[in-house]
Design a protein around this motif. Structure first.
Motif, PDB file in Angstrom:
ATOM      1  N   ILE A  71       0.862  -1.177   0.000  1.00  0.00           N
ATOM      2  CA  ILE A  71       0.000   0.000   0.000  1.00  0.00           C
ATOM      3  C   ILE A  71       0.901   1.230   0.000  1.00  0.00           C
ATOM      4  O   ILE A  71       1.881   1.290   0.748  1.00  0.00           O
ATOM      5  CB  ILE A  71      -0.927   0.000   1.225  1.00  0.00           C
ATOM      6  CG1 ILE A  71      -1.900  -1.191   1.134  1.00  0.00           C
ATOM      7  CG2 ILE A  71      -1.687   1.317   1.329  1.00  0.00           C
ATOM      8  CD1 ILE A  71      -2.824  -1.330   2.314  1.00  0.00           C
ATOM      9  N   ILE A  72       0.570   2.180  -0.853  1.00  0.00           N
ATOM     10  CA  ILE A  72       1.335   3.419  -0.920  1.00  0.00           C
ATOM     11  C   ILE A  72       0.525   4.553  -0.299  1.00  0.00           C
ATOM     12  O   ILE A  72      -0.693   4.458  -0.153  1.00  0.00           O
ATOM     13  CB  ILE A  72       1.734   3.759  -2.374  1.00  0.00           C
ATOM     14  CG1 ILE A  72       0.493   3.903  -3.262  1.00  0.00           C
ATOM     15  CG2 ILE A  72       2.683   2.700  -2.922  1.00  0.00           C
ATOM     16  CD1 ILE A  72       0.775   4.384  -4.668  1.00  0.00           C
ATOM     17  N   GLY A  73       1.195   5.627   0.042  1.00  0.00           N
ATOM     18  CA  GLY A  73       0.544   6.784   0.624  1.00  0.00           C
ATOM     19  C   GLY A  73      -0.179   7.618  -0.414  1.00  0.00           C
ATOM     20  O   GLY A  73       0.063   7.479  -1.617  1.00  0.00           O
ATOM     21  N   PRO A  74      -1.059   8.505   0.027  1.00  0.00           N
ATOM     22  CA  PRO A  74      -1.844   9.329  -0.905  1.00  0.00           C
ATOM     23  C   PRO A  74      -0.988  10.252  -1.767  1.00  0.00           C
ATOM     24  O   PRO A  74      -1.392  10.623  -2.860  1.00  0.00           O
ATOM     25  CB  PRO A  74      -2.778  10.127  -0.003  1.00  0.00           C
ATOM     26  CG  PRO A  74      -2.214  10.026   1.356  1.00  0.00           C
ATOM     27  CD  PRO A  74      -1.370   8.786   1.410  1.00  0.00           C
ATOM     28  N   GLU A  75       0.201  10.588  -1.296  1.00  0.00           N
ATOM     29  CA  GLU A  75       1.075  11.480  -2.063  1.00  0.00           C
ATOM     30  C   GLU A  75       2.006  10.714  -3.004  1.00  0.00           C
ATOM     31  O   GLU A  75       2.660  11.313  -3.861  1.00  0.00           O
ATOM     32  CB  GLU A  75       1.907  12.355  -1.113  1.00  0.00           C
ATOM     33  CG  GLU A  75       2.946  11.602  -0.304  1.00  0.00           C
ATOM     34  CD  GLU A  75       2.402  10.708   0.824  1.00  0.00           C
ATOM     35  OE1 GLU A  75       3.143   9.809   1.247  1.00  0.00           O
ATOM     36  OE2 GLU A  75       1.257  10.886   1.257  1.00  0.00           O
ATOM     37  N   ASP A  76       2.072   9.386  -2.869  1.00  0.00           N
ATOM     38  CA  ASP A  76       2.962   8.576  -3.700  1.00  0.00           C
ATOM     39  C   ASP A  76       2.379   8.361  -5.094  1.00  0.00           C
ATOM     40  O   ASP A  76       1.161   8.256  -5.260  1.00  0.00           O
ATOM     41  CB  ASP A  76       3.219   7.206  -3.057  1.00  0.00           C
ATOM     42  CG  ASP A  76       3.961   7.325  -1.746  1.00  0.00           C
ATOM     43  OD1 ASP A  76       4.781   8.249  -1.613  1.00  0.00           O
ATOM     44  OD2 ASP A  76       3.717   6.488  -0.860  1.00  0.00           O
ATOM     45  N   GLU A  77       3.267   8.281  -6.069  1.00  0.00           N
ATOM     46  CA  GLU A  77       2.856   8.025  -7.449  1.00  0.00           C
ATOM     47  C   GLU A  77       2.468   6.550  -7.588  1.00  0.00           C
ATOM     48  O   GLU A  77       3.246   5.666  -7.250  1.00  0.00           O
ATOM     49  CB  GLU A  77       4.017   8.355  -8.394  1.00  0.00           C
ATOM     50  CG  GLU A  77       3.648   8.335  -9.851  1.00  0.00           C
ATOM     51  CD  GLU A  77       2.663   9.431 -10.228  1.00  0.00           C
ATOM     52  OE1 GLU A  77       1.889   9.197 -11.164  1.00  0.00           O
ATOM     53  OE2 GLU A  77       2.671  10.509  -9.613  1.00  0.00           O
ATOM     54  N   PRO A  78       1.252   6.263  -8.074  1.00  0.00           N
ATOM     55  CA  PRO A  78       0.843   4.867  -8.255  1.00  0.00           C
ATOM     56  C   PRO A  78       1.734   4.164  -9.275  1.00  0.00           C
ATOM     57  O   PRO A  78       2.178   4.769 -10.250  1.00  0.00           O
ATOM     58  CB  PRO A  78      -0.580   4.957  -8.784  1.00  0.00           C
ATOM     59  CG  PRO A  78      -1.003   6.358  -8.604  1.00  0.00           C
ATOM     60  CD  PRO A  78       0.226   7.191  -8.488  1.00  0.00           C
ATOM     61  N   GLU A  79       2.010   2.919  -9.012  1.00  0.00           N
ATOM     62  CA  GLU A  79       2.765   2.094  -9.954  1.00  0.00           C
ATOM     63  C   GLU A  79       2.231   0.677  -9.881  1.00  0.00           C
ATOM     64  O   GLU A  79       1.439   0.343  -8.991  1.00  0.00           O
ATOM     65  CB  GLU A  79       4.256   2.154  -9.638  1.00  0.00           C
ATOM     66  CG  GLU A  79       4.591   1.766  -8.219  1.00  0.00           C
ATOM     67  CD  GLU A  79       6.054   2.018  -7.879  1.00  0.00           C
ATOM     68  OE1 GLU A  79       6.657   1.103  -7.323  1.00  0.00           O
ATOM     69  OE2 GLU A  79       6.565   3.110  -8.160  1.00  0.00           O
ATOM     70  N   HIS A  80       2.650  -0.149 -10.826  1.00  0.00           N
ATOM     71  CA  HIS A  80       2.195  -1.538 -10.853  1.00  0.00           C
ATOM     72  C   HIS A  80       2.426  -2.193  -9.497  1.00  0.00           C
ATOM     73  O   HIS A  80       3.416  -1.915  -8.828  1.00  0.00           O
ATOM     74  CB  HIS A  80       2.950  -2.322 -11.925  1.00  0.00           C
ATOM     75  CG  HIS A  80       2.466  -2.053 -13.313  1.00  0.00           C
ATOM     76  ND1 HIS A  80       2.532  -0.817 -13.894  1.00  0.00           N
ATOM     77  CD2 HIS A  80       1.894  -2.872 -14.226  1.00  0.00           C
ATOM     78  CE1 HIS A  80       2.036  -0.884 -15.114  1.00  0.00           C
ATOM     79  NE2 HIS A  80       1.641  -2.119 -15.348  1.00  0.00           N
TER      80      HIS A  80
END
Length: 141
Positions: A71-80
């Motif tokens: 899980i990434i944070g809301p400010e992180d760029e989504p990636e595969h």
């Protein structure tokens, strides 16, 4: 096999990452994922790591939450292979409310999504109390 969507709901807990990891373990242990080699008589993998060592899985995925690694944070760029939680601000912008409920689930396609990427959201009851966490995404070749 092509692309497919998947979704799960679990009881709410404050530890989103813990809920995610527990769900991944459950899906793996229950063999609730696509495993093509099983059709060829090969044994099911003994661990998630062993599952992802399989060349077919690396190409086509499992068509489940096992295709998401973190899980990434809301400010992180989504990636595969990542998942991002819907923020209250995003929920307000897309669906007109800060507190999502089970009634909003059919409209979750309106949130940003693409293959090999997952989303999650806290679902609230009629009093605005958190009750569930919904995880969804799209996998496949």
């Amino acid at each position: 096999m092509g692309a497919s969507g998947w979704d799960y709901s679990v009881p709410y807990q404050e530890d989103l990452v813990g809920a995610f990891e527990a769900l991944r373990r459950k899906v793996f242990e229950e063999r609730d994922y696509y495993w093509e080699p099983a059709e060829e008589g090969r044994p099911w993998p003994g661990s998630i790591e062993e599952l992802w060592d399989d060349e077919i899985v690396r190409e086509t995925g499992t068509h489940s939450i096992l295709d998401i690694f973190r899980i990434i944070g809301p400010e992180d760029e989504p990636e595969h292979f990542t998942m991002r939680q819907v923020t209250e601000e995003e929920a307000l912008r897309v669906l007109g409310t800060r507190k999502l409920t089970r009634a909003h689930v059919p409209r979750f396609e309106e949130f940003d999504h693409w293959r090999w990427y997952g989303r999650c959201a806290v679902l609230h009851d009629e009093r605005g109390e958190p009750r569930e966490i919904c995880f969804w995404g799209y996998s496949g070749d």
